[in-house]
Write a protein that holds these residues in place. Sequence first.
Motif, PDB file in Angstrom:
ATOM      1  N   ALA A   1      30.348  31.287  44.818  1.00 13.06           N
ATOM      2  CA  ALA A   1      30.980  32.816  44.506  1.00 13.06           C
ATOM      3  C   ALA A   1      31.228  33.099  43.114  1.00 13.06           C
ATOM      4  CB  ALA A   1      32.339  32.649  45.041  1.00 13.06           C
ATOM      5  N   SER A   2      31.072  34.535  42.775  1.00 13.28           N
ATOM      6  CA  SER A   2      31.182  34.693  41.460  1.00 13.28           C
ATOM      7  C   SER A   2      32.469  34.327  40.744  1.00 13.28           C
ATOM      8  CB  SER A   2      30.860  36.003  41.328  1.00 13.28           C
ATOM      9  OG  SER A   2      32.169  36.992  41.739  1.00 13.28           O
TER      10      SER A   2
ATOM     11  N   THR B   1      29.823  36.540  52.068  1.00 12.82           N
ATOM     12  CA  THR B   1      30.816  36.066  51.153  1.00 12.82           C
ATOM     13  C   THR B   1      31.500  34.958  51.328  1.00 12.82           C
ATOM     14  OG1 THR B   1      31.128  38.601  50.847  1.00 12.82           O
ATOM     15  CG2 THR B   1      33.084  37.106  50.149  1.00 12.82           C
TER      16      THR B   1
ATOM     17  N   LEU C   1      31.889  31.493  49.079  1.00 15.96           N
ATOM     18  CA  LEU C   1      33.412  30.967  48.876  1.00 15.96           C
ATOM     19  C   LEU C   1      33.458  29.438  49.222  1.00 15.96           C
ATOM     20  CD1 LEU C   1      35.797  33.657  49.872  1.00 15.96           C
ATOM     21  CD2 LEU C   1      35.176  33.021  47.450  1.00 15.96           C
TER      22      LEU C   1
ATOM     23  N   LEU D   1      35.150  36.856  41.833  1.00 14.36           N
ATOM     24  CA  LEU D   1      35.728  36.863  43.344  1.00 14.36           C
ATOM     25  C   LEU D   1      36.610  35.611  43.315  1.00 14.36           C
ATOM     26  CD1 LEU D   1      35.187  37.817  46.200  1.00 14.36           C
ATOM     27  CD2 LEU D   1      33.330  36.367  46.431  1.00 14.36           C
ATOM     28  N   ARG D   2      36.153  34.581  42.560  1.00 16.28           N
ATOM     29  CA  ARG D   2      37.117  33.173  42.738  1.00 16.28           C
ATOM     30  C   ARG D   2      38.556  33.762  42.077  1.00 16.28           C
ATOM     31  NH1 ARG D   2      35.054  28.085  43.495  1.00 16.28           N
ATOM     32  NH2 ARG D   2      32.469  28.224  43.820  1.00 16.28           N
TER      33      ARG D   2
ATOM     34  N   LEU E   1      40.376  35.627  44.798  1.00 18.06           N
ATOM     35  CA  LEU E   1      40.992  34.827  46.088  1.00 18.06           C
ATOM     36  C   LEU E   1      42.026  33.950  45.495  1.00 18.06           C
ATOM     37  CD1 LEU E   1      40.515  33.652  48.757  1.00 18.06           C
ATOM     38  CD2 LEU E   1      38.680  32.179  47.803  1.00 18.06           C
TER      39      LEU E   1
END
Length: 71
Positions: free
Chosen positions: A13-14, A4, A8, A17-18, A21
């Motif tokens: 990253a998907s 992961t 990032l 997920l972005r 974050l």
Amino acid sequence: MTSTHHALFTGQASGALRAVLAALIAAAPEGYVATDGDGAIRHMNAAFLNLAQLATEEQALGARAPAAPTA
């Protein structure tokens, strides 16, 4: 480094997920700043703007990040 973290930091990253974050960084009470390889500011949160006594992101983008204090 976990997969992961690697995703990032390598831009793999998907979108979801972005987004998570980005929301965590934006809401963080601590100042956050990210720079490019030359030290120019590319991203920051509101807490960083407050610490740097800046009114807008435009005032910080492209500027060199302040040096971290030394002990």
